[in-house]
Design a protein around this motif. Structure first.
Motif, mmCIF file in Angstrom:
data_model
loop_
_atom_site.group_PDB
_atom_site.id
_atom_site.type_symbol
_atom_site.label_atom_id
_atom_site.label_comp_id
_atom_site.label_asym_id
_atom_site.label_seq_id
_atom_site.Cartn_x
_atom_site.Cartn_y
_atom_site.Cartn_z
ATOM 1 N N VAL A 174 40.559 45.395 30.070
ATOM 2 C CA VAL A 174 39.405 46.272 29.867
ATOM 3 C C VAL A 174 39.127 46.961 31.195
ATOM 4 O O VAL A 174 39.151 46.322 32.255
ATOM 5 C CB VAL A 174 38.176 45.476 29.398
ATOM 6 N N TYR A 175 38.832 48.254 31.118
ATOM 7 C CA TYR A 175 38.610 49.052 32.324
ATOM 8 C C TYR A 175 37.171 49.540 32.388
ATOM 9 O O TYR A 175 36.511 49.714 31.365
ATOM 10 C CB TYR A 175 39.542 50.258 32.334
ATOM 11 N N GLY A 227 31.921 59.404 44.893
ATOM 12 C CA GLY A 227 33.303 59.031 44.655
ATOM 13 C C GLY A 227 33.496 58.273 43.354
ATOM 14 O O GLY A 227 32.546 58.085 42.572
ATOM 15 N N SER A 228 34.730 57.829 43.134
ATOM 16 C CA SER A 228 35.097 57.142 41.894
ATOM 17 C C SER A 228 35.888 55.875 42.190
ATOM 18 O O SER A 228 36.575 55.778 43.219
ATOM 19 C CB SER A 228 35.956 58.066 41.013
ATOM 20 N N LEU A 229 35.769 54.935 41.277
ATOM 21 C CA LEU A 229 36.581 53.717 41.287
ATOM 22 C C LEU A 229 36.882 53.343 39.840
ATOM 23 O O LEU A 229 36.078 53.653 38.939
ATOM 24 C CB LEU A 229 35.847 52.549 41.949
ATOM 25 N N ARG A 230 37.995 52.656 39.641
ATOM 26 C CA ARG A 230 38.295 52.104 38.326
ATOM 27 C C ARG A 230 38.487 50.603 38.459
ATOM 28 O O ARG A 230 39.374 50.142 39.190
ATOM 29 C CB ARG A 230 39.538 52.727 37.701
ATOM 30 N N LEU A 231 37.635 49.870 37.761
ATOM 31 C CA LEU A 231 37.743 48.417 37.740
ATOM 32 C C LEU A 231 38.591 47.985 36.549
ATOM 33 O O LEU A 231 38.565 48.626 35.492
ATOM 34 C CB LEU A 231 36.364 47.775 37.639
ATOM 35 N N SER A 232 39.309 46.889 36.740
ATOM 36 C CA SER A 232 40.110 46.321 35.664
ATOM 37 C C SER A 232 39.709 44.869 35.428
ATOM 38 O O SER A 232 39.381 44.148 36.379
ATOM 39 C CB SER A 232 41.595 46.363 36.030
ATOM 40 N N CYS A 233 39.730 44.466 34.173
ATOM 41 C CA CYS A 233 39.462 43.075 33.796
ATOM 42 C C CYS A 233 40.642 42.626 32.938
ATOM 43 O O CYS A 233 40.772 43.051 31.778
ATOM 44 C CB CYS A 233 38.160 42.972 33.024
ATOM 45 N N ALA A 234 41.493 41.796 33.516
ATOM 46 C CA ALA A 234 42.673 41.322 32.820
ATOM 47 C C ALA A 234 42.381 39.971 32.171
ATOM 48 O O ALA A 234 41.931 39.037 32.851
ATOM 49 C CB ALA A 234 43.842 41.195 33.787
ATOM 50 N N ALA A 235 42.628 39.878 30.875
ATOM 51 C CA ALA A 235 42.378 38.646 30.128
ATOM 52 C C ALA A 235 43.682 37.870 29.943
ATOM 53 O O ALA A 235 44.758 38.454 29.880
ATOM 54 C CB ALA A 235 41.768 38.967 28.774
ATOM 55 N N SER A 236 43.533 36.552 29.835
ATOM 56 C CA SER A 236 44.710 35.686 29.709
ATOM 57 C C SER A 236 45.246 35.634 28.283
ATOM 58 O O SER A 236 46.308 35.056 28.049
ATOM 59 C CB SER A 236 44.374 34.274 30.191
ATOM 60 N N ARG A 237 44.510 36.225 27.352
ATOM 61 C CA ARG A 237 45.011 36.317 25.993
ATOM 62 C C ARG A 237 44.478 37.571 25.323
ATOM 63 O O ARG A 237 43.716 38.304 25.937
ATOM 64 C CB ARG A 237 44.637 35.077 25.178
ATOM 65 N N SER A 238 44.848 37.796 24.095
ATOM 66 C CA SER A 238 44.537 39.031 23.394
ATOM 67 C C SER A 238 43.051 39.364 23.424
ATOM 68 O O SER A 238 42.223 38.587 22.986
ATOM 69 C CB SER A 238 44.991 38.924 21.943
ATOM 70 N N ILE A 239 42.718 40.560 23.975
ATOM 71 C CA ILE A 239 41.313 40.959 24.010
ATOM 72 C C ILE A 239 40.823 41.333 22.619
ATOM 73 O O ILE A 239 39.625 41.289 22.347
ATOM 74 C CB ILE A 239 41.063 42.114 24.998
ATOM 75 N N ALA A 246 27.965 47.839 30.837
ATOM 76 C CA ALA A 246 28.666 48.451 29.714
ATOM 77 C C ALA A 246 29.380 47.359 28.937
ATOM 78 O O ALA A 246 29.706 46.303 29.487
ATOM 79 C CB ALA A 246 29.674 49.492 30.196
ATOM 80 N N SER A 247 29.627 47.636 27.668
ATOM 81 C CA SER A 247 30.378 46.683 26.852
ATOM 82 C C SER A 247 31.200 47.431 25.820
ATOM 83 O O SER A 247 30.907 48.588 25.490
ATOM 84 C CB SER A 247 29.452 45.674 26.179
ATOM 85 N N ILE A 248 32.226 46.740 25.320
ATOM 86 C CA ILE A 248 33.080 47.327 24.292
ATOM 87 C C ILE A 248 33.446 46.232 23.302
ATOM 88 O O ILE A 248 33.746 45.096 23.689
ATOM 89 C CB ILE A 248 34.337 47.969 24.926
ATOM 90 N N ILE A 274 33.779 52.810 29.733
ATOM 91 C CA ILE A 274 34.490 51.562 29.470
ATOM 92 C C ILE A 274 35.581 51.840 28.439
ATOM 93 O O ILE A 274 35.385 52.603 27.492
ATOM 94 C CB ILE A 274 33.530 50.458 28.984
ATOM 95 N N SER A 275 36.727 51.231 28.658
ATOM 96 C CA SER A 275 37.840 51.411 27.731
ATOM 97 C C SER A 275 38.704 50.149 27.763
ATOM 98 O O SER A 275 38.475 49.255 28.582
ATOM 99 C CB SER A 275 38.673 52.634 28.108
ATOM 100 N N LYS A 276 39.685 50.092 26.886
ATOM 101 C CA LYS A 276 40.550 48.921 26.871
ATOM 102 C C LYS A 276 41.961 49.297 26.446
ATOM 103 O O LYS A 276 42.174 50.303 25.776
ATOM 104 C CB LYS A 276 39.996 47.836 25.952
ATOM 105 N N ASP A 277 42.884 48.473 26.873
ATOM 106 C CA ASP A 277 44.278 48.602 26.487
ATOM 107 C C ASP A 277 44.678 47.263 25.871
ATOM 108 O O ASP A 277 44.908 46.284 26.598
ATOM 109 C CB ASP A 277 45.140 48.932 27.715
ATOM 110 N N ASN A 278 44.722 47.221 24.553
ATOM 111 C CA ASN A 278 45.010 45.958 23.873
ATOM 112 C C ASN A 278 46.394 45.422 24.237
ATOM 113 O O ASN A 278 46.592 44.211 24.344
ATOM 114 C CB ASN A 278 44.905 46.136 22.358
#
Length: 111
Positions: A78-79, A16-28, A49-51, A69-73
């Motif tokens: 970061v996902y 199976g699959s999962l998508r994890l999210s890491c929400a930062a309190s300021r600009s990544i 993994a790292s980005i 791994i990916s990110k949405d600025n």
């Protein structure tokens, strides 16, 4: 000091699959590199993994080809997309940046 909040963990069957999210309190973008780590019971925490701020990526051999791994600025997030999950992927997954750890999110792969 940045705060990091992970979400998206859960129980999933092998394959199976999962998508994890890491929400930062300021600009990544200003944070620099962001990493996903995991720690299984009785094992050391390991980098998965790292980005970087320039979007260069790294994957451990154990997840290469399965995780992305990916990110949405704009969302300061970061996902970690995890596909073809295996029981050995079971662990608490942590986000890390600039000396700060998130609280972790549990991923369990089991039938």
């Amino acid at each position: 000091q940045v705060q990091l909040v992970e979400s998206g963990g859960g129980l999933v069957q092998p394959g199976g699959s999962l998508r994890l999210s890491c929400a930062a309190s300021r600009s990544i973008f200003s944070i620099g590199a962001v990493g996903w780590y995991r720690q299984a019971p009785g094992k050391q925490r390991e980098l998965v993994a790292s980005i970087t701020s320039g979007s260069s990526t790294y994957y451990s051999d154990s997840v290469k080809g399965r995780f992305t791994i990916s990110k949405d600025n704009a969302k300061n997030t970061v996902y970690l997309q995890m596909n073809s999950l295996k029981p050995e992927d079971t662990a608490i997954y942590y986000c890390y940046a600039t000396g700060v750890w998130g609280q972790g999110t549990q991923v369990t792969v089991s039938s």
